[in-house]
Design an enzyme around this catalytic site. Structure first.
Site, PDB file in Angstrom:
ATOM      1  N   GLY A 247      40.035 -39.582  48.802  1.00  0.00           N
ATOM      2  CA  GLY A 247      41.367 -39.973  47.960  1.00  0.00           C
ATOM      3  C   GLY A 247      42.127 -39.994  47.119  1.00  0.00           C
ATOM      4  N   GLU A 293      33.786 -38.318  50.260  1.00  0.00           N
ATOM      5  CA  GLU A 293      34.484 -37.765  51.263  1.00  0.00           C
ATOM      6  C   GLU A 293      35.436 -36.885  50.546  1.00  0.00           C
ATOM      7  OE1 GLU A 293      34.692 -40.569  54.591  1.00  0.00           O
ATOM      8  OE2 GLU A 293      32.588 -41.403  54.448  1.00  0.00           O
ATOM      9  N   ARG A 332      54.120 -32.381  56.233  1.00  0.00           N
ATOM     10  CA  ARG A 332      54.782 -33.784  55.305  1.00  0.00           C
ATOM     11  C   ARG A 332      56.110 -33.933  54.802  1.00  0.00           C
ATOM     12  NH1 ARG A 332      51.954 -34.368  50.828  1.00  0.00           N
ATOM     13  NH2 ARG A 332      51.163 -35.880  51.384  1.00  0.00           N
ATOM     14  N   CYS A 363      65.672 -28.605  66.036  1.00  0.00           N
ATOM     15  CA  CYS A 363      67.239 -29.677  65.955  1.00  0.00           C
ATOM     16  C   CYS A 363      66.934 -30.780  65.297  1.00  0.00           C
ATOM     17  CB  CYS A 363      67.337 -29.460  67.397  1.00  0.00           C
ATOM     18  SG  CYS A 363      67.517 -27.630  67.770  1.00  0.00           S
ATOM     19  N   TYR A 393      46.385 -30.541  54.967  1.00  0.00           N
ATOM     20  CA  TYR A 393      46.998 -31.618  55.440  1.00  0.00           C
ATOM     21  C   TYR A 393      48.498 -30.479  55.894  1.00  0.00           C
ATOM     22  CZ  TYR A 393      43.530 -35.572  54.241  1.00  0.00           C
ATOM     23  OH  TYR A 393      42.703 -35.962  53.734  1.00  0.00           O
TER      24      TYR A 393
END
Ligand code: LLP
Length: 441
Positions: A247, A293, A332, A363, A393
């Site tokens: 995080g 992690e 994102r 579209c 990501y």
């Protein structure tokens, strides 16, 4: 020469100032790889890994790279060579991790919906740690462990119910989130596991969200977990392991911050050492193992995505830069309203700025990368543009919406460049659809 980040700068190429990643010209790369494509710096990845190791290993905290952030095999191999473990959330990720050279013992299996087939495959492969997310999952794992008579190590992921200041779509440790178990569910799970000779629950895990810029929510969560651990100890369950998740936030700098005289090094985001010291100071008497992690913080700033301008579409009230990249390549912005700095590959510093909306060809109105972006007024169709901070990501979340190919990935190492994933073409995509449908029933 203008240095944007330690590995990205404008240098002359073919009589023009253009963007270079390490010692490779992006313009030259684009003459060999179809746009859009992702491009990563090996030196940037190694820098991040070294900084992370220096900060956390100094505090005796183990690192498992959350490979969901970027699971390209070539990058995983580098991470494995540097001695990190890995956090996986599917059996597909396990296969990648094993083939990249991670030891099964150094794999942590996270995730709220591990299937029986996935858990069985992980047990048979010898995965080192299972982070359990429910009593239902524990029951399945006990059945599998009994069947294969294999000793397994597990942690219980709890939901510490802390408030995290991040995008609502990427909180995971708030009340009502689907992840982890409530504190009062831990004791019954420990009691259940006590009756199984093959499952050892050694501690607790948490992951409170992503893109977190302060240590406060970690400290809050750790304090709550320590209280729980003390209570469990008095009930006869002394736990010795803590997995604090990932995080750690990164700063997605904009163009102005990058070209200011800080040279891209000034930053408001915390360093790995701020997190490691905070964690250790919150656990001064903890004798057991601690692990983390991190995903994004190891890979976000190692990558750029290169795209070509298809049109400069003049319009009122705002003109558009229409790129050949779309939301299927980089989700994102559409998904989290994220902004990724967009810079021209040719040096922008001689031209005036104009306001554009930057869009892709899909579209959908959400196929918009930036609103009212200030970009050089001499941009033209055919010019190359680069989205920055697209190592985490981004490629992993791409898809083939509108039957678009999946972009290639390139790794730069000093003055060398390698295709580390070929584009997945329309031909590849179509190959799984029969010309006449396969009759099932
Ligand atoms: N561990 C677990 C159990 C996780 O679910 C995650 C990320 C991590 C570690 C790594 O978190 P990181 O250090 O990367 O923040 N797609 C979103 C991010 C989703 C994160 C999901 N879980 C985005 O593009 O912002």
């Amino acid at each position: 020469m203008t240095q944007l980040t330690p590995h990205l700068r404008y240098l002359p190429y073919a009589q023009q100032q253009t963007l270079w990643l390490e010692n490779v010209s992006i313009k030259q790369l684009a003459s060999q790889v179809a746009t859009p494509f992702y491009c990563y710096s090996k030196a940037a990845l190694l820098n991040n890994i070294h900084a992370c190791k220096a900060a956390f290993e100094a505090e005796n905290i183990h690192i498992h790279y959350a490979m969901k952030a970027n699971s390209n095999l070539s990058l995983l191999r580098i991470v494995a060579e540097q001695g990190l473990g890995v956090d996986i959330v599917s059996i597909g990720e396990m296969h990648r991790a094993l083939s990249a050279g991670f030891d099964a013992q150094d794999i942590v299996f996270s995730g709220v919906g591990k299937t029986t087939a996935e858990l069985t495959a992980a047990v048979l492969a010898g995965v080192g740690q299972f982070n359990l997310e429910s009593k239902e999952e524990l029951a399945v794992l006990i059945t599998i462990a009994n069947k294969h008579q294999q000793l397994l190590s597990a942690l219980i992921r709890v939901n510490p119910e802390v408030t995290v200041d991040t995008h609502k779509n990427i909180t995971t440790g708030a009340k009502g989130n689907k992840f982890g178990v409530n504190f009062d569910a831990v004791l019954p799970m420990l009691e259940t596991a006590k009756h199984s000779p093959f499952i050892q629950i050694n501690g607790l895990a948490m992951h409170i969200g992503s893109q977190i810029h302060t240590t406060a929510p970690y400290l809050d969560a750790i304090a709550k977990i320590q209280t729980l651990i003390s209570e469990l100890k008095t009930q006869g369950y002394p736990l010795t392991e803590l997995d604090l998740g990932g995080g750690f936030g990164v700063q997605y700098k904009d163009h102005q911050m990058l070209t200011s005289n800080t040279g891209g090094s000034g930053s408001d985001s915390l360093a790995f050492s701020d997190f490691s010291q905070a964690i250790r100071s919150a656990l001064p008497h903890w004798q057991g193992r601690i692990s983390i992690e991190p995903g994004r913080s190891l890979v976000a700033d190692i990558g750029v995505m290169v795209s070509e301008i298809t049109y400069i579409k003049e319009s009122q009230p705002t003109s558009f830069v229409v790129l050949d990249a779309a939301m299927n390549d980089l989700m994102r912005p559409a998904l989290y309203q994220a902004t990724h700095a967009l810079i021209p590959v040719k040096s922008p510093f001689t031209s005036r700025l104009t306001e554009y909306d930057v869009v892709g060809p899909i579209c959908e109105s959400t196929d918009t990368f930036a609103k009212s972006a200030q970009l050089p007024n001499d941009l033209a169709a055919g010019d190359l543009m680069c989205f920055l901070y697209t190592g985490a990501y981004c490629a992993v979340m791409s898809n083939s919406y509108n039957s678009r190919p999946i972009a290639a990935e390139v790794l730069v190492d000093d003055d060398q460049a390698y295709v580390i994933r070929q584009a997945i073409t329309q031909e590849n995509l179509i190959a799984f659809e029969q010309h006449t449908a396969l009759k099932l029933i």
